[in-house]
Motif scaffolding. Structure first.
Motif, mmCIF file in Angstrom:
data_model
loop_
_atom_site.group_PDB
_atom_site.id
_atom_site.type_symbol
_atom_site.label_atom_id
_atom_site.label_comp_id
_atom_site.label_asym_id
_atom_site.label_seq_id
_atom_site.Cartn_x
_atom_site.Cartn_y
_atom_site.Cartn_z
ATOM 1 N N LYS A 1 -0.630 40.896 15.770
ATOM 2 C CA LYS A 1 -0.068 39.821 14.939
ATOM 3 C C LYS A 1 -1.093 39.307 13.932
ATOM 4 O O LYS A 1 -0.745 38.985 12.801
ATOM 5 C CB LYS A 1 0.434 38.669 15.811
ATOM 6 N N ALA A 2 -2.354 39.269 14.314
ATOM 7 C CA ALA A 2 -3.403 38.769 13.429
ATOM 8 C C ALA A 2 -3.629 39.700 12.241
ATOM 9 O O ALA A 2 -4.113 39.259 11.202
ATOM 10 C CB ALA A 2 -4.700 38.594 14.207
ATOM 11 N N ALA A 3 -3.256 40.962 12.376
ATOM 12 C CA ALA A 3 -3.468 41.938 11.312
ATOM 13 C C ALA A 3 -2.307 42.008 10.318
ATOM 14 O O ALA A 3 -2.371 42.749 9.356
ATOM 15 C CB ALA A 3 -3.694 43.318 11.920
ATOM 16 N N LEU A 4 -1.267 41.210 10.540
ATOM 17 C CA LEU A 4 -0.124 41.244 9.628
ATOM 18 C C LEU A 4 -0.497 40.669 8.264
ATOM 19 O O LEU A 4 -1.251 39.704 8.176
ATOM 20 C CB LEU A 4 1.039 40.435 10.207
ATOM 21 N N SER A 5 0.072 41.256 7.236
ATOM 22 C CA SER A 5 -0.113 40.700 5.893
ATOM 23 C C SER A 5 0.689 39.403 5.812
ATOM 24 O O SER A 5 1.562 39.153 6.667
ATOM 25 C CB SER A 5 0.382 41.688 4.842
ATOM 26 N N PRO A 6 0.451 38.579 4.822
ATOM 27 C CA PRO A 6 1.240 37.346 4.692
ATOM 28 C C PRO A 6 2.748 37.617 4.619
ATOM 29 O O PRO A 6 3.534 36.909 5.247
ATOM 30 C CB PRO A 6 0.724 36.723 3.403
ATOM 31 N N ALA A 7 3.152 38.646 3.893
ATOM 32 C CA ALA A 7 4.582 38.977 3.794
ATOM 33 C C ALA A 7 5.126 39.413 5.150
ATOM 34 O O ALA A 7 6.231 39.022 5.540
ATOM 35 C CB ALA A 7 4.801 40.066 2.753
ATOM 36 N N GLN A 8 4.374 40.209 5.874
ATOM 37 C CA GLN A 8 4.805 40.647 7.192
ATOM 38 C C GLN A 8 4.911 39.467 8.153
ATOM 39 O O GLN A 8 5.849 39.385 8.953
ATOM 40 C CB GLN A 8 3.844 41.693 7.746
#
Length: 49
Positions: free
Chosen positions: A2-9
């Motif tokens: 979850k921490a690696a998600l882009s802002p859009a994701q």
């Protein structure tokens, strides 16, 4: 993960959670799925359910 998600994701993840919660509130039948227990656990962790 979850921490690696882009802002859009991350926004889309939050939107998905909102849609699922609204669906479950509208009709409990939406909570019934046909997937493996392991996949249900992974989804629960990712979606904070």
């Amino acid at each position: 993960m979850k921490a690696a998600l882009s802002p859009a994701q991350a926004r889309n993840r939050e939107r998905l959670i909102g849609l699922l919660e609204a669906s479950y509130a509208e009709n409990a039948a939406f909570t019934h799925t046909v997937v493996s227990f392991a996949d249900r656990q992974k989804a629960a962790i990712f979606l904070d359910f």
